[in-house]
Design a protein around this motif. Structure first.
Motif, PDB file in Angstrom:
ATOM      1  N   CYS A  37       3.950  50.673 -59.231  1.00 23.32           N
ATOM      2  CA  CYS A  37       4.432  49.607 -58.358  1.00 23.32           C
ATOM      3  C   CYS A  37       5.734  50.072 -57.703  1.00 23.32           C
ATOM      4  O   CYS A  37       6.655  50.550 -58.397  1.00 23.32           O
ATOM      5  CB  CYS A  37       4.671  48.338 -59.175  1.00 23.32           C
ATOM      6  SG  CYS A  37       5.548  47.025 -58.299  1.00 23.32           S
ATOM      7  N   CYS A  56       5.930  49.645 -62.561  1.00 22.44           N
ATOM      8  CA  CYS A  56       4.815  49.444 -63.489  1.00 22.44           C
ATOM      9  C   CYS A  56       3.669  50.387 -63.141  1.00 22.44           C
ATOM     10  O   CYS A  56       3.296  50.535 -61.977  1.00 22.44           O
ATOM     11  CB  CYS A  56       4.345  47.990 -63.414  1.00 22.44           C
ATOM     12  SG  CYS A  56       2.869  47.641 -64.388  1.00 22.44           S
ATOM     13  N   LEU A  74      -2.127  46.149 -61.116  1.00 16.81           N
ATOM     14  CA  LEU A  74      -1.616  46.616 -59.830  1.00 16.81           C
ATOM     15  C   LEU A  74      -2.579  46.260 -58.707  1.00 16.81           C
ATOM     16  O   LEU A  74      -3.788  46.176 -58.909  1.00 16.81           O
ATOM     17  CB  LEU A  74      -1.416  48.137 -59.864  1.00 16.81           C
ATOM     18  CG  LEU A  74      -0.368  48.683 -60.836  1.00 16.81           C
ATOM     19  CD1 LEU A  74      -0.355  50.203 -60.797  1.00 16.81           C
ATOM     20  CD2 LEU A  74       1.015  48.127 -60.532  1.00 16.81           C
ATOM     21  N   ARG A 112       2.747  45.286 -58.321  1.00 17.10           N
ATOM     22  CA  ARG A 112       2.276  44.522 -59.477  1.00 17.10           C
ATOM     23  C   ARG A 112       1.719  43.197 -58.959  1.00 17.10           C
ATOM     24  O   ARG A 112       2.218  42.649 -57.976  1.00 17.10           O
ATOM     25  CB  ARG A 112       3.451  44.301 -60.435  1.00 17.10           C
ATOM     26  CG  ARG A 112       3.051  43.980 -61.854  1.00 17.10           C
ATOM     27  CD  ARG A 112       4.284  43.939 -62.737  1.00 17.10           C
ATOM     28  NE  ARG A 112       5.191  42.858 -62.326  1.00 17.10           N
ATOM     29  CZ  ARG A 112       6.478  42.815 -62.658  1.00 17.10           C
ATOM     30  NH1 ARG A 112       7.022  43.780 -63.373  1.00 17.10           N
ATOM     31  NH2 ARG A 112       7.227  41.800 -62.242  1.00 17.10           N
TER      32      ARG A 112
END
Length: 321
Positions: free
Chosen positions: A247, A252, A258, A282
């Motif tokens: 992300c 992330c 995602l 995300r």
């Protein structure tokens, strides 16, 4: 009989096969029939006998895990005396070291992903263009031909409708003539409807994809094929790779949470489906972005609406890397 082939005949057949494989690898036109006729003139056997011998050569290559020439379906009844002679003549180890053959084998790592994605296309009652297959899986036309040959015969061996009936020409909306000849399918449209019905009521016996790919390209492909629509799948793959699988805001890297989000002002219906048209976000941040509760300025600085600040204040004023 197969066992009565002389060393000279076998060598000539293998040499002809190698020449055709080389032309195929370099995407140059050739005529299988002309090669058969030349061999007939030299040795007096029928064209059918040389065609079947070529299929035996395909079988030996398939057994070794190598690719065979499209249209020459492996015929496994090679003969105990003939098989080792063909292997020696092929000199497979040297063949695999040639750059063209390395390129030829590159598509193999994507076969499982292609099959899984095409099953989802069938469940969506869609079809896909040759060009879209090449875009989604980042392969050339030559590699696609070999992949289609493999996947089609895999379906045949599993007693399923031929999965590659979903892949059609942009101009005609139909499969190539070669598809009908190879799989003895009289009407590819009927075969597609068989696929739609079959995969609406069946599931693969097991997961086909590797459970935890570590290579970025492999992970990007797995992320992409969640979407059955070709333009979505290609967009997801390109954005995932461009963002390194993370992300762009939070960092992330858990694929299941995602999304590939279109940038504001970009529209997939207008063909804005390249890496530069999107962000990897995300899912919760994607929702905020779509609702304009989170904005990303041209210089990459983030802004948050007042109602989002309580939970996302750490991102206010942050600048994308």
């Amino acid at each position: 009989m197969a066992e009565n082939w002389s060393d000279e005949e076998l060598a000539a057949a293998v040499d002809a096969y190698k020449e055709m494989a080389h032309l195929e690898a370099n995407q140059k036109p050739y005529s299988k029939r002309k090669y058969y006729r030349d061999l007939v003139e030299r040795f007096g056997r029928t064209e059918k006998s040389f065609e079947y011998r070529m299929q035996n050569i395909s079988a030996v290559l398939h057994e070794q895990g190598d690719s065979w020439i499209p249209g020459l379906k492996p015929a496994g009844n090679v003969g105990a005396n003939v098989k080792p002679r063909i292997k020696a003549l092929l000199n497979i180890n040297n063949l695999q070291k040639r750059p063209s053959d390395v390129k030829k084998a590159a598509y193999k790592k994507n076969l499982s992903a292609m099959r899984e994605w095409l099953i989802e296309v069938a469940r969506s009652k869609e079809k896909v263009l040759y060009s879209e297959m090449m875009q989604v899986f980042d392969i050339d036309r030559f590699s696609l031909r070999h992949a289609m040959d493999y996947l089609g015969h895999q379906s045949d061996n599993l007693d399923e409708p031929i999965i590659t009936a979903l892949i059609v020409s942009k101009g005609t909306g139909r499969c190539s003539v070669g598809f009908s000849k190879e799989f003895e399918v009289r009407d590819d449209e009927v075969e597609r409807h068989r696929l739609y019905e079959y995969w609406a009521n069946n599931s693969p016996t097991q997961s086909i994809l590797e459970p935890s790919p570590t290579d970025l390209k492999a992970k990007a492909l797995r992320f992409a094929i969640v979407a059955s629509r070709p333009d979505q799948a290609a967009f997801r793959r390109e954005v995932y790779e461009a963002c390194g699988g993370r992300c762009v805001i939070s960092g992330c890297d858990v694929d299941k949470v995602l999304d590939a989000a279109h940038k504001h002002g970009r529209d997939w219906r207008l063909g804005h489906n390249k890496a530069e048209d999107g962000y990897l976000l995300r899912k919760d941040l994607h929702a905020l972005y779509d609702k304009n509760l989170l904005t990303i300025a041209d210089d990459g600085v983030l802004s948050l609406a007042p109602e989002a600040l309580d939970h996302y204040k750490d991102y206010a004023g942050k600048k994308l890397p």
